[in-house]
Design an enzyme around this catalytic site. Sequence first.
Site, PDB file in Angstrom:
ATOM      1  N   GLU A 159      -5.546   3.705 -16.738  1.00 57.22           N
ATOM      2  CA  GLU A 159      -7.014   2.907 -16.891  1.00 57.22           C
ATOM      3  C   GLU A 159      -8.182   3.788 -17.081  1.00 57.22           C
ATOM      4  O   GLU A 159      -9.071   3.424 -16.321  1.00 57.22           O
ATOM      5  CB  GLU A 159      -7.110   1.890 -16.003  1.00 57.22           C
ATOM      6  N   GLU A 266       3.778  -2.955 -18.348  1.00 56.79           N
ATOM      7  CA  GLU A 266       3.429  -4.066 -17.146  1.00 56.79           C
ATOM      8  C   GLU A 266       3.447  -5.455 -17.805  1.00 56.79           C
ATOM      9  O   GLU A 266       2.761  -6.508 -17.697  1.00 56.79           O
ATOM     10  CB  GLU A 266       2.095  -3.961 -16.576  1.00 56.79           C
TER      11      GLU A 266
HETATM   12  O1  G3I Z   1       2.759  -6.084   1.147  1.00 57.47           O
HETATM   13  C1  G3I Z   1       1.391  -5.806   1.756  1.00 57.47           C
HETATM   14  C2  G3I Z   1       1.334  -6.498   3.028  1.00 57.47           C
HETATM   15  O2  G3I Z   1       2.340  -6.199   3.806  1.00 57.47           O
HETATM   16  C3  G3I Z   1       0.037  -6.462   3.602  1.00 57.47           C
HETATM   17  O3  G3I Z   1      -0.122  -7.114   4.800  1.00 57.47           O
HETATM   18  C4  G3I Z   1      -1.177  -6.595   2.501  1.00 57.47           C
HETATM   19  C5  G3I Z   1      -2.588  -6.331   3.288  1.00 57.47           C
HETATM   20  O4  G3I Z   1      -2.779  -5.018   3.411  1.00 57.47           O
HETATM   21  O5  G3I Z   1      -0.933  -5.774   1.523  1.00 57.47           O
HETATM   22  C6  G3I Z   1       0.262  -5.933   0.896  1.00 57.47           C
HETATM   23  O6  G3I Z   1       0.273  -5.113  -0.167  1.00 57.47           O
HETATM   24  C7  G3I Z   1      -0.571  -5.545  -1.425  1.00 57.47           C
HETATM   25  C8  G3I Z   1       0.469  -5.428  -2.636  1.00 57.47           C
HETATM   26  O7  G3I Z   1      -0.261  -5.472  -3.667  1.00 57.47           O
HETATM   27  C9  G3I Z   1       1.632  -6.472  -2.532  1.00 57.47           C
HETATM   28  O8  G3I Z   1       0.873  -7.673  -2.367  1.00 57.47           O
HETATM   29  C10 G3I Z   1      -1.599  -4.327  -1.400  1.00 57.47           C
HETATM   30  O9  G3I Z   1      -2.356  -4.257  -0.498  1.00 57.47           O
HETATM   31  C11 G3I Z   1      -2.244  -4.477  -2.722  1.00 57.47           C
HETATM   32  O10 G3I Z   1      -3.192  -3.365  -3.151  1.00 57.47           O
HETATM   33  C12 G3I Z   1      -1.187  -4.392  -4.013  1.00 57.47           C
HETATM   34  O11 G3I Z   1      -1.939  -4.918  -5.171  1.00 57.47           O
HETATM   35  C13 G3I Z   1      -1.400  -4.209  -6.407  1.00 57.47           C
HETATM   36  C14 G3I Z   1      -2.456  -3.491  -7.177  1.00 57.47           C
HETATM   37  O12 G3I Z   1      -1.788  -3.084  -8.329  1.00 57.47           O
HETATM   38  C15 G3I Z   1      -3.358  -2.439  -6.571  1.00 57.47           C
HETATM   39  O13 G3I Z   1      -2.217  -1.521  -6.186  1.00 57.47           O
HETATM   40  C16 G3I Z   1      -0.646  -5.368  -6.875  1.00 57.47           C
HETATM   41  O14 G3I Z   1       0.518  -5.626  -6.415  1.00 57.47           O
HETATM   42  C17 G3I Z   1      -0.196  -4.962  -8.476  1.00 57.47           C
HETATM   43  O15 G3I Z   1       0.449  -6.029  -9.260  1.00 57.47           O
HETATM   44  C18 G3I Z   1      -1.461  -4.274  -9.375  1.00 57.47           C
HETATM   45  O16 G3I Z   1      -0.715  -3.776 -10.256  1.00 57.47           O
HETATM   46  C19 G3I Z   1      -1.788  -3.234 -11.140  1.00 57.47           C
HETATM   47  C20 G3I Z   1      -1.052  -1.692 -11.851  1.00 57.47           C
HETATM   48  O17 G3I Z   1      -0.794  -0.919 -11.063  1.00 57.47           O
HETATM   49  C21 G3I Z   1      -2.137  -1.220 -13.020  1.00 57.47           C
HETATM   50  N1  G3I Z   1      -2.492  -2.417 -14.128  1.00 57.47           N
HETATM   51  C22 G3I Z   1      -3.017  -3.448 -13.450  1.00 57.47           C
HETATM   52  C23 G3I Z   1      -2.008  -4.264 -12.490  1.00 57.47           C
HETATM   53  C24 G3I Z   1      -2.735  -5.452 -11.794  1.00 57.47           C
HETATM   54  O18 G3I Z   1      -3.802  -5.313 -11.143  1.00 57.47           O
END
Ligand code: G3I
Length: 356
Positions: A159, A266
Amino acid sequence: MLRRCIFLLFLFVFAACDSGNSPDIDPPDDDRGYHALRQLSPFPVGAAVQAAQVQNPDFSDVFNYAFNSLTAEYQMKQNVIWTSRNTYNWAPADALVQYGQDHEMQVHGHALLWHSSTPLWLENFVGSDETFEALLLDYIFTTVQRYQGKVISWDVVNEAFNDGSGTLRETVFRNRLGPDYLARMFDYARQADPDVLLFYNDYNLESDATKRRAVLAMVDDFQARGIPIDGIGLQMHVSYNSPSLKDIKDTMQAFASRGLKIHLSELDIRANPGGDLTSLTELRALEQRARTFDIVDAFLDLPAANRFAITWWGLRDPDSWLIGFWGNPEWPLLFDADYAPKPAYFGFVEALEGAS
Ligand code: G3I
């Protein structure tokens, strides 16, 4: 086109007298009642998963049965791995890579550089730009070489372009290293591993023509300069009714015409983009099924050499990031909350069976 009309007619007539089950065209060769995508598909089919999810037997049972490709939804990103300049948190990434190896799944690395997953200490790094770049080079070498021979591909940069204008985002990478930083990151990844496949990954390339043209121009420039790039990740966060199938097909073809491998990286198909539904209606589920058929059918029209994989951004509807992101009820994936395949799953199967 005729095949699609017949398929849609079949769907809507079928919906009128369906007993509520979605039978396959021919009986599945297993006691689950549905075919495994990984057995039917001529290309890898994956899902984005989390280390805790695959430790859940209900989750892993379905994931292992249906899929043969794995992407870490967030645990192979820089902010999870590189917690401080000299500290790496490899455990979740190691667990997912090992899981993929244990279950004969290819593992796609996501993502070496993404402005939304830059660790805060790096974002605020006060050293020189040269030192900043040396840190990135070291991270790329350390990470890519740790998984050499296990992770077959990496999203090197995710991105990097702005929506609408197609200009480069003003990220810490661009601001500190200049607009040609992408080329250098791809070069570093290639130096780290001569065999790993190198992808650029972005969203809305199928719906934002200006952004698509900017990424195509980058690919053309890379190829003119001998900068290594093997594939494009089209994230494909789409809806049941947009963007047009023509735009999706044209986008895939445009990148494939440059010899790139195409990764629908994705994929999710919003059933409720307008927020009008409080539950997934049968008609909307059938429209999502038809959409899935169309996307897979379009992907199958690519030359085999250009078909890298189709990766869904999650396994079950409740696992989807979209629910939190949009705040609407949403059912964008192939499996429901009870790990049962939805009509969309059978749309995928029918597209594959039509190709076989
Ligand atoms: O699982 C932990 C949990 O144990 C903890 O208590 C909580 C609070 O810290 O965090 C949880 O992890 C989170 C995870 O999602 C699972 O829910 C992370 O903080 C959070 O950063 C993560 O967000 C991900 C995001 O990218 C940022 O990395 C999303 O799952 C994921 O679907 C999203 O994916 C992105 C692609 O990488 C790039 N394209 C867009 C897409 C959607 O934003």
